[in-house]
Design a protein around this motif. Structure first.
Motif, mmCIF file in Angstrom:
data_model
loop_
_atom_site.group_PDB
_atom_site.id
_atom_site.type_symbol
_atom_site.label_atom_id
_atom_site.label_comp_id
_atom_site.label_asym_id
_atom_site.label_seq_id
_atom_site.Cartn_x
_atom_site.Cartn_y
_atom_site.Cartn_z
ATOM 1 N N SER A 206 0.865 -1.171 0.000
ATOM 2 C CA SER A 206 0.000 0.000 0.000
ATOM 3 C C SER A 206 0.905 1.224 0.000
ATOM 4 N N VAL A 207 0.671 2.131 -0.932
ATOM 5 C CA VAL A 207 1.507 3.330 -1.080
ATOM 6 C C VAL A 207 0.612 4.565 -0.970
ATOM 7 N N THR A 208 1.061 5.560 -0.219
ATOM 8 C CA THR A 208 0.267 6.782 -0.067
ATOM 9 C C THR A 208 1.157 8.009 0.029
ATOM 10 N N ASP A 209 0.609 9.131 -0.415
ATOM 11 C CA ASP A 209 1.247 10.435 -0.185
ATOM 12 C C ASP A 209 0.434 11.228 0.836
ATOM 13 N N ASP A 210 -0.402 10.537 1.589
ATOM 14 C CA ASP A 210 -1.309 11.076 2.601
ATOM 15 C C ASP A 210 -2.531 11.766 2.009
ATOM 16 N N ILE A 211 -2.615 11.782 0.690
ATOM 17 C CA ILE A 211 -3.817 12.284 0.017
ATOM 18 C C ILE A 211 -4.413 11.186 -0.857
ATOM 19 N N HIS A 212 -3.546 10.540 -1.649
ATOM 20 C CA HIS A 212 -3.973 9.452 -2.529
ATOM 21 C C HIS A 212 -3.510 8.123 -1.940
ATOM 22 N N ARG A 213 -4.176 7.035 -2.369
ATOM 23 C CA ARG A 213 -3.762 5.688 -1.998
ATOM 24 C C ARG A 213 -3.689 4.826 -3.253
ATOM 25 N N TRP A 214 -2.600 4.107 -3.371
ATOM 26 C CA TRP A 214 -2.408 3.182 -4.477
ATOM 27 C C TRP A 214 -1.941 1.843 -3.930
ATOM 28 N N VAL A 215 -1.918 0.839 -4.811
ATOM 29 C CA VAL A 215 -1.351 -0.464 -4.490
ATOM 30 C C VAL A 215 -0.315 -0.788 -5.549
ATOM 31 N N LEU A 216 0.876 -1.207 -5.111
ATOM 32 C CA LEU A 216 1.970 -1.554 -6.027
ATOM 33 C C LEU A 216 2.239 -3.039 -5.931
ATOM 34 N N ARG A 217 2.436 -3.659 -7.092
ATOM 35 C CA ARG A 217 2.773 -5.087 -7.154
ATOM 36 C C ARG A 217 4.105 -5.248 -7.874
ATOM 37 N N ARG A 218 4.962 -6.114 -7.325
ATOM 38 C CA ARG A 218 6.249 -6.442 -7.942
ATOM 39 C C ARG A 218 6.562 -7.910 -7.663
ATOM 40 N N PRO A 219 7.508 -8.516 -8.409
ATOM 41 C CA PRO A 219 7.850 -9.921 -8.160
ATOM 42 C C PRO A 219 8.511 -10.101 -6.798
ATOM 43 N N PRO A 220 8.568 -11.348 -6.320
ATOM 44 C CA PRO A 220 9.212 -11.617 -5.033
ATOM 45 C C PRO A 220 10.714 -11.419 -5.104
ATOM 46 N N LEU A 221 11.351 -11.391 -3.953
ATOM 47 C CA LEU A 221 12.798 -11.296 -3.875
ATOM 48 C C LEU A 221 13.409 -12.668 -4.136
ATOM 49 N N GLY A 222 14.426 -12.729 -4.989
ATOM 50 C CA GLY A 222 15.168 -13.972 -5.183
ATOM 51 C C GLY A 222 14.403 -15.048 -5.919
ATOM 52 N N HIS A 223 15.079 -16.063 -6.349
ATOM 53 C CA HIS A 223 14.602 -17.316 -6.952
ATOM 54 C C HIS A 223 13.233 -17.194 -7.615
ATOM 55 N N VAL B 168 13.881 1.198 -11.830
ATOM 56 C CA VAL B 168 13.321 2.105 -10.822
ATOM 57 C C VAL B 168 13.436 1.525 -9.417
ATOM 58 N N ILE B 169 12.829 0.364 -9.173
ATOM 59 C CA ILE B 169 12.842 -0.204 -7.819
ATOM 60 C C ILE B 169 13.556 -1.556 -7.753
ATOM 61 N N GLY B 170 14.229 -1.923 -8.859
ATOM 62 C CA GLY B 170 14.961 -3.180 -8.876
ATOM 63 C C GLY B 170 14.200 -4.346 -9.466
ATOM 64 N N ALA B 171 12.979 -4.093 -9.923
ATOM 65 C CA ALA B 171 12.153 -5.134 -10.548
ATOM 66 C C ALA B 171 11.018 -4.456 -11.292
ATOM 67 N N PRO B 172 10.427 -5.124 -12.290
ATOM 68 C CA PRO B 172 9.222 -4.576 -12.915
ATOM 69 C C PRO B 172 8.110 -4.447 -11.880
ATOM 70 N N PHE B 173 7.175 -3.514 -12.136
ATOM 71 C CA PHE B 173 6.065 -3.330 -11.203
ATOM 72 C C PHE B 173 4.904 -2.674 -11.926
ATOM 73 N N TYR B 174 3.741 -2.681 -11.279
ATOM 74 C CA TYR B 174 2.640 -1.850 -11.750
ATOM 75 C C TYR B 174 1.924 -1.263 -10.550
ATOM 76 N N LEU B 175 1.219 -0.167 -10.809
ATOM 77 C CA LEU B 175 0.485 0.558 -9.779
ATOM 78 C C LEU B 175 -0.990 0.520 -10.141
ATOM 79 N N MET B 176 -1.848 0.288 -9.139
ATOM 80 C CA MET B 176 -3.290 0.271 -9.368
ATOM 81 C C MET B 176 -3.998 1.031 -8.259
ATOM 82 N N GLU B 177 -5.271 1.283 -8.476
ATOM 83 C CA GLU B 177 -6.044 2.000 -7.474
ATOM 84 C C GLU B 177 -6.236 1.152 -6.223
ATOM 85 N N HIS B 178 -6.398 1.820 -5.099
ATOM 86 C CA HIS B 178 -6.771 1.161 -3.849
ATOM 87 C C HIS B 178 -8.292 0.999 -3.841
#
Length: 362
Positions: free
Chosen positions: A65-82, A119-129
């Protein structure tokens, strides 16, 4: 299959999530904010510093869950390792969510996608909360009345019917997978995943795969398949349990045999009853929730599907779960998991394999 510890989830309200923190494994918030500010304003320009908390603990794709204290988003990325080949494809998740945005299937709306690791070390996408409730704890299920539990069961199946009756071509997904030979490829894929992740001898594991290959039924007509459909992968409306507000965790989505989805739903409904799965609570362990017959009848009525070979699909669902849990166990032994509960996953695998064999005896 996103088998993660019992905690809060993307878009869900409630307790159990990790506390907000400036730095989390797998998420560089400074780099993310800089990246989002460089994009055209699609609803993801941070209005201030970003904060985040881990919603899914790393057994599969990581969810924050990611927020700037005004908006809320959800970020998904692959797991760490293997990371196994073909798994954890962010562009695939993003594509199916985007395609289904205006369909009868309830999904979160996507905001942006990054296909590189720059950007963060892996592909990702952002979606609405999406606000609502994810039911994944025994305490939550025990608190449900019979009327509430029945409405939730019906809503769960109705959303699955909506998915399986959506024309892939009508939503731009006609090339999303190769339906022909789907079951055969699935069996080969999960055997390969097992070979890549199994570091110990588990009685009957290979034999279960062999039995499934030898008894594969004719494939059901193709549909959009979620790949991990169950109660804790949907957000229920907090104001009315008869409505699913969003279906989550699309990392295994493709075009294929829809009965694999139905079987996974039933397995997690009552097929693992009595086991401490660590993964999610089991509705079948709670008397308020209807028996599987209601779910199966509602699905058959809504889709017209022939459920005569369901026992095979249930056995396959157990095999797939066992392979995934063995992969999680492997990552845990290598120190490549984030969150609690991973030490118990390995002990679940032999019991799931045993139940898979039992399904083929029915």
């Amino acid at each position: 299959m996103n088998t993660v510890p019992r905690a809060g989830r993307a878009g869900a309200t409630g307790s159990g999530t990790a506390p907000a923190a400036p730095d989390l494994p797998g998420l560089d918030l400074t780099a993310l904010a800089r990246h989002l500010r460089q994009l055209p304003d699609t609803g993801a320009h941070p209005a201030g510093p970003l904060r985040a908390r881990l919603l899914a603990g790393g057994r599969s794709n990581l969810t924050y869950s990611v927020t700037d204290d005004i908006h809320r988003w959800v970020l998904r990325r692959p797991p760490l390792g293997h990371v196994l080949a073909t798994a954890h494809d962010m562009s695939r998740e993003h594509r199916v969510l985007t395609a289904l945005a205006d369909s009868a299937v309830p999904v979160p709306r996507t905001v942006t996608r990054c296909d590189t690791s720059d950007v963060i070390g892996a592909p990702f996408y952002l979606m609405e909360h999406v606000d609502g409730i994810v039911h994944r704890d025994d305490d939550q299920l025990a608190a449900c009345s019979r009327a509430t539990a029945t409405k939730m069961a019906d809503a769960l199946i109705d959303a699955l019917v909506a998915l399986h009756t959506t024309d892939p071509a009508a939503v731009g997904l006609s090339d999303f997978g190769r339906p022909a030979g789907y079951l055969d490829r699935q069996l080969r894929r999960w055997r390969a995943q097992l070979d890549a992740s199994c570091s110990r001898e588990i009685p009957g594991f290979d034999r279960l795969g062999d039995r499934l290959v030898a008894t594969t039924p004719p494939q059901a007509p193709a549909a959009i398949v979620h790949g991990d459909y169950r109660l804790d992968n949907v957000i229920i409306d907090a104001h009315g349990p008869a409505r699913v507000r969003a279906v989550l965790d699309w990392e295994m989505a493709t075009l294929g045999d829809p009965l694999t989805d139905l079987a996974a739903t039933i397995m997690f409904w009552d097929g693992v009853s009595g086991l401490e799965t660590v993964i999610t609570a089991t509705p079948g362990d709670h008397p308020a929730f209807p028996r599987r017959a209601r779910l199966l009848d509602r699905y058959a009525t809504g889709t017209g599907a022939d459920l005569g070979a369901l026992s095979w699909y249930l056995a396959f669902a157990h095999y797939k779960l066992a392979v995934i849990c063995e992969g999680i166990h492997y990552r845990h032994t290598r120190g490549e998991t984030v969150g609690a509960g991973f030490d118990r996953i390995g002990g679940l695998v032999p019991h799931v394999v045993e139940r898979g064999h039992a399904c083929l005896e029915d």
